[in-house]
Design an enzyme around this catalytic site. Structure first.
Site, PDB file in Angstrom:
ATOM      1  N   GLU A  47       0.863  -1.195   0.000  1.00  0.00           N
ATOM      2  CA  GLU A  47       0.000   0.000   0.000  1.00  0.00           C
ATOM      3  C   GLU A  47       0.898   1.243   0.000  1.00  0.00           C
ATOM      4  O   GLU A  47       1.964   1.236   0.636  1.00  0.00           O
ATOM      5  CB  GLU A  47      -0.849  -0.019   1.285  1.00  0.00           C
ATOM      6  CG  GLU A  47      -1.581   1.258   1.610  1.00  0.00           C
ATOM      7  CD  GLU A  47      -2.146   1.275   3.047  1.00  0.00           C
ATOM      8  OE1 GLU A  47      -1.513   0.681   3.948  1.00  0.00           O
ATOM      9  OE2 GLU A  47      -3.229   1.881   3.229  1.00  0.00           O
ATOM     10  N   ASN A 110      -6.942   6.368  -1.522  1.00  0.00           N
ATOM     11  CA  ASN A 110      -5.856   5.428  -1.238  1.00  0.00           C
ATOM     12  C   ASN A 110      -6.077   4.287  -2.222  1.00  0.00           C
ATOM     13  O   ASN A 110      -7.007   3.492  -2.037  1.00  0.00           O
ATOM     14  CB  ASN A 110      -5.944   4.955   0.227  1.00  0.00           C
ATOM     15  CG  ASN A 110      -4.763   4.110   0.637  1.00  0.00           C
ATOM     16  OD1 ASN A 110      -4.071   3.550  -0.231  1.00  0.00           O
ATOM     17  ND2 ASN A 110      -4.534   3.996   1.927  1.00  0.00           N
ATOM     18  N   LYS A 127      -9.529   2.340  -1.662  1.00  0.00           N
ATOM     19  CA  LYS A 127      -9.727   1.754  -0.338  1.00  0.00           C
ATOM     20  C   LYS A 127     -11.121   2.072   0.221  1.00  0.00           C
ATOM     21  O   LYS A 127     -11.537   3.244   0.226  1.00  0.00           O
ATOM     22  CB  LYS A 127      -8.646   2.279   0.607  1.00  0.00           C
ATOM     23  CG  LYS A 127      -8.555   1.560   1.943  1.00  0.00           C
ATOM     24  CD  LYS A 127      -7.285   2.022   2.646  1.00  0.00           C
ATOM     25  CE  LYS A 127      -7.079   1.325   3.966  1.00  0.00           C
ATOM     26  NZ  LYS A 127      -5.785   1.755   4.594  1.00  0.00           N
TER      27      LYS A 127
HETATM   28  N1  ING Z   1      -3.148   0.518   8.724  1.00  0.00           N
HETATM   29  C1  ING Z   1      -3.556  -0.229   9.827  1.00  0.00           C
HETATM   30  C2  ING Z   1      -4.244  -1.546   9.487  1.00  0.00           C
HETATM   31  O1  ING Z   1      -5.453  -1.684   9.451  1.00  0.00           O
HETATM   32  C3  ING Z   1      -4.378  -0.321  12.042  1.00  0.00           C
HETATM   33  C4  ING Z   1      -4.346   0.538  10.821  1.00  0.00           C
HETATM   34  C5  ING Z   1      -3.193  -0.680  12.673  1.00  0.00           C
HETATM   35  C6  ING Z   1      -5.571  -0.803  12.499  1.00  0.00           C
HETATM   36  C7  ING Z   1      -3.222  -1.533  13.794  1.00  0.00           C
HETATM   37  C8  ING Z   1      -5.623  -1.648  13.608  1.00  0.00           C
HETATM   38  C9  ING Z   1      -4.438  -2.018  14.287  1.00  0.00           C
HETATM   39  O2  ING Z   1      -3.488  -2.490   9.344  1.00  0.00           O
HETATM   40  C10 ING Z   1      -3.797   0.852   7.574  1.00  0.00           C
HETATM   41  N2  ING Z   1      -3.082   1.585   6.695  1.00  0.00           N
HETATM   42  O3  ING Z   1      -4.966   0.535   7.347  1.00  0.00           O
END
Ligand code: ING
Length: 305
Positions: A47, A110, A127
């Site tokens: 990503e 995104n 996204k």
């Molecule tokens: N990043 C993270 C994901 O869903 C996140 C956001 C991190 C959510 C850790 C929950 C726990 O993997 C993105 N870019 O969506």
């Protein structure tokens, strides 16, 4: 009869805020060359593969934000990747921040694309599940402002014919939602490409920080098995601008088994010969939608509220 897609998960290590797109594309081409040496048909990158994960910072100047976005694709920065891949006869997929004008409106998505062996963009996905928050939350060690900088897609999940099968895409947080996989499976996807940037530290529940790698694989392995699909999960990994991102990029079979996994937090290619015909082991049996699925009962899942 086997429909083999020799697939490479091309994990990227940290990208510094000041690193140029040209430099990153050079790293991506190095991984492409490794994939060619291993006979890959398809290389999958993470990503937002062209820049550092900029939603970790609060920015008010829209020009500063827009500097992380691409206005056209391919463009001068990515043309060398498209050209080299075409020379090598390899398809690829990567995510990037897309700035697009539709009518009189500008949109910030995104986005991730799939490019076939002839260098044609055959699928574009924006996204759907944007995690994080919209306003500055200074209590956090770092921000996660995807809801500020991106617009959530209003287009449903989709799959495109490519590499001899049906290929779908999802991006990062999408992989945590079971609906993602079932929607793609119901639309025929046999392989789903998922790039991610996932911090180890999750400010809202730090007691789960040690579970980030477990949750990463749990979601994708379940999605693969419950829908009889190949899943290619590819990280932007390592300590990027002081923020630790998980790695463990992997290729998962329709049985849910991880058949290849990265073991570093840097630029690394792992590859596997994925037989798309193996989806039927699951799709025709334990998860035959035709024989066993009860959509007339599942009335709550898609209810809007
Ligand atoms: N990043 C993270 C994901 O869903 C996140 C956001 C991190 C959510 C850790 C929950 C726990 O993997 C993105 N870019 O969506």
């Amino acid at each position: 009869m086997a429909r083999i897609v020799a697939t490479g998960a091309a994990q990227l290590g940290p990208i510094a805020r000041a690193e140029s797109r040209e430099s990153v594309v050079g790293r991506m081409i190095a991984l492409l060359e490794k994939g060619a040496a291993r006979g890959c048909d398809l290389i999958v990158y993470p990503e937002l593969a062209l820049t550092t994960f900029f939603p970790r910072w609060y920015m008010e100047d829209q020009a500063e934000v827009d500097a992380f976005f691409e206005r056209t694709m391919p463009n001068d920065a990515t043309a060398p990747l498209f050209a080299r891949a075409k020379e090598l006869g390899i398809g690829f997929s990567f995510g990037y921040a897309e700035l697009v004008r539709e009518g009189d409106r500008l949109h910030h998505y995104n986005t991730a694309i799939v490019v076939d062996k002839e260098g044609q963009i055959v699928h574009r996905y924006r996204k759907i599940h944007l995690p994080g928050h919209k306003e500055n939350e200074p209590w956090r060690a770092f921000q996660h402002l995807e809801k500020r900088y991106f617009e959530a897609s209003s287009e449903p999940f989709s799959a495109a014919e490519a590499f001899g099968g049906l290929i779908g895409q999802a991006i990062c947080n999408d992989r945590r939602w079971p609906e993602t996989y079932r929607e793609l499976a119901l639309r025929g996807a046999e392989m789903v490409l998922i790039g991610y940037n996932t911090p180890v530290h999750y400010p809202l529940a730090p007691e789960h920080d040690h579970l980030q790698c477990f949750h990463n694989h749990l979601c994708m392995q379940a999605g693969a098995y419950q829908n009889g699909m190949w899943i290619v999960g590819v990280a932007k990994a390592g300590k990027e601008e002081g923020c630790d991102l998980i790695g463990q990029s992997c290729i998962i079979a329709p049985t849910g088994e991880i058949v290849a996994m990265a073991s570093t937090l840097g630029d690394e290619l792992v590859a596997y010969e994925c037989d798309l015909d193996r989806c039927v082991e699951i799709r025709a049996n334990i998860f035959s939608f035709k024989l066993h699925r009860r959509p007339e009962i599942y009335t709550a899942i898609a209810a809007v509220n």
